[in-house]
Design an enzyme around this catalytic site. Structure first.
Site, PDB file in Angstrom:
ATOM      1  N   LEU A 100      83.590  23.505  79.634  1.00 19.17           N
ATOM      2  CA  LEU A 100      84.746  23.936  80.401  1.00 19.17           C
ATOM      3  C   LEU A 100      85.452  22.670  80.849  1.00 19.17           C
ATOM      4  CD1 LEU A 100      83.239  26.747  82.683  1.00 19.17           C
ATOM      5  CD2 LEU A 100      84.882  27.079  80.830  1.00 19.17           C
ATOM      6  N   ASP A 101      86.778  22.617  80.723  1.00 21.19           N
ATOM      7  CA  ASP A 101      87.486  21.398  81.107  1.00 21.19           C
ATOM      8  C   ASP A 101      87.480  21.227  82.624  1.00 21.19           C
ATOM      9  OD1 ASP A 101      89.843  22.669  82.294  1.00 21.19           O
ATOM     10  OD2 ASP A 101      90.430  23.178  80.254  1.00 21.19           O
ATOM     11  N   LYS A 102      87.930  20.075  83.071  1.00 22.11           N
ATOM     12  CA  LYS A 102      87.858  19.721  84.494  1.00 22.11           C
ATOM     13  C   LYS A 102      88.551  20.749  85.381  1.00 22.11           C
ATOM     14  CE  LYS A 102      90.725  16.881  86.316  1.00 22.11           C
ATOM     15  NZ  LYS A 102      91.558  15.726  86.733  1.00 22.11           N
TER      16      LYS A 102
END
Length: 227
Positions: A100-102
């Site tokens: 999951l991206d930031k």
């Protein structure tokens, strides 16, 4: 575990054949000739014809509710914290199953079982992932149909998502709040799909990955689960 059951499972033989091995004196437990009916523990050394037979590795499967603002890598990026800062030392070696991206939050799995990670992420196994998404403005009906029925062509291929409109906090369905289901997992795929049509994803939160559901797990909390 009974010794004959252990041998049957690890060598792929029947329990009767395992008993015959034990009776023949070919099995040792901690350098002593084994006897029928023995119980064995994982800490013990078990040998057949002087070759060690290992207990199966006990894999770990962890579900984490990743808060927004954490990266899904072991290496910190600038001042951005890594999700591994949320985990105790004993689980620092686990690898994430996908990412999951930031700026995204929600369910992320970690494991030391490579086969499990492959089965959860390769498209041929068709593991559905479900997200709650908020857009910067309401999606047009035509765009919703395009994304769900035809797909949007991105540089790395067609992206097809299944969209369902959700009510906002006041209970109104405005078209900004969506449930998104997908079986792929390309880099920032949901964000790029909406961006291609002029929308910005302001919130992206994963709630399901295959059979695993986030449930009541709070941000930053983790839970050991079964395969």
């Amino acid at each position: 575990m009974r010794l004959n059951k252990f041998l049957a499972e690890r060598l792929g033989i029947s329990r009767r054949d395992a008993d015959n091995l034990i009776n023949s004196g070919r099995v040792k437990v901690d350098e002593r000739i084994a006897e029928l009916g023995m119980q064995v523990l994982e800490a013990q050394d078990i040998l057949v014809d002087n070759k060690k037979v290992d207990f199966p590795h006990q894999y770990t499967y962890l579900m984490l509710n990743k808060p927004r603002g954490y990266v899904s890598s072991r290496r910190q990026q600038g001042n951005t914290p890594t999700l591994y800062e949320l985990l105790p030392e004993k689980w620092q070696a686990l690898k994430t199953v996908g990412r999951l991206d930031k700026d995204s939050s929600g369910l992320i799995l970690l494991t030391d079982d490579g086969n499990f990670a492959f089965e959860m992420t390769h498209p041929k196994f068709f593991k559905i992932k479900t997200y709650i998404v908020e857009l910067d403005h309401a999606i047009a009906p035509l765009h919703q149909q395009m994304i769900s029925d035809i797909g949007i062509t991105l540089p790395d291929g067609v992206s097809k998502l299944f969209l369902t409109k959700l009510p906002d906090e006041s209970g109104q369905i405005t078209g900004k709040n969506l449930q998104v289901e997908m079986s792929e997992g390309r880099n920032r795929q949901i964000r790029r799909t909406f961006a291609a049509l002029g929308y910005e994803v302001t919130t992206l939160h994963r709630i399901e990955f295959g059979k695993y559901q986030l449930g009541d797990l709070k941000p930053g909390q983790y839970l050991e689960v079964k395969k």
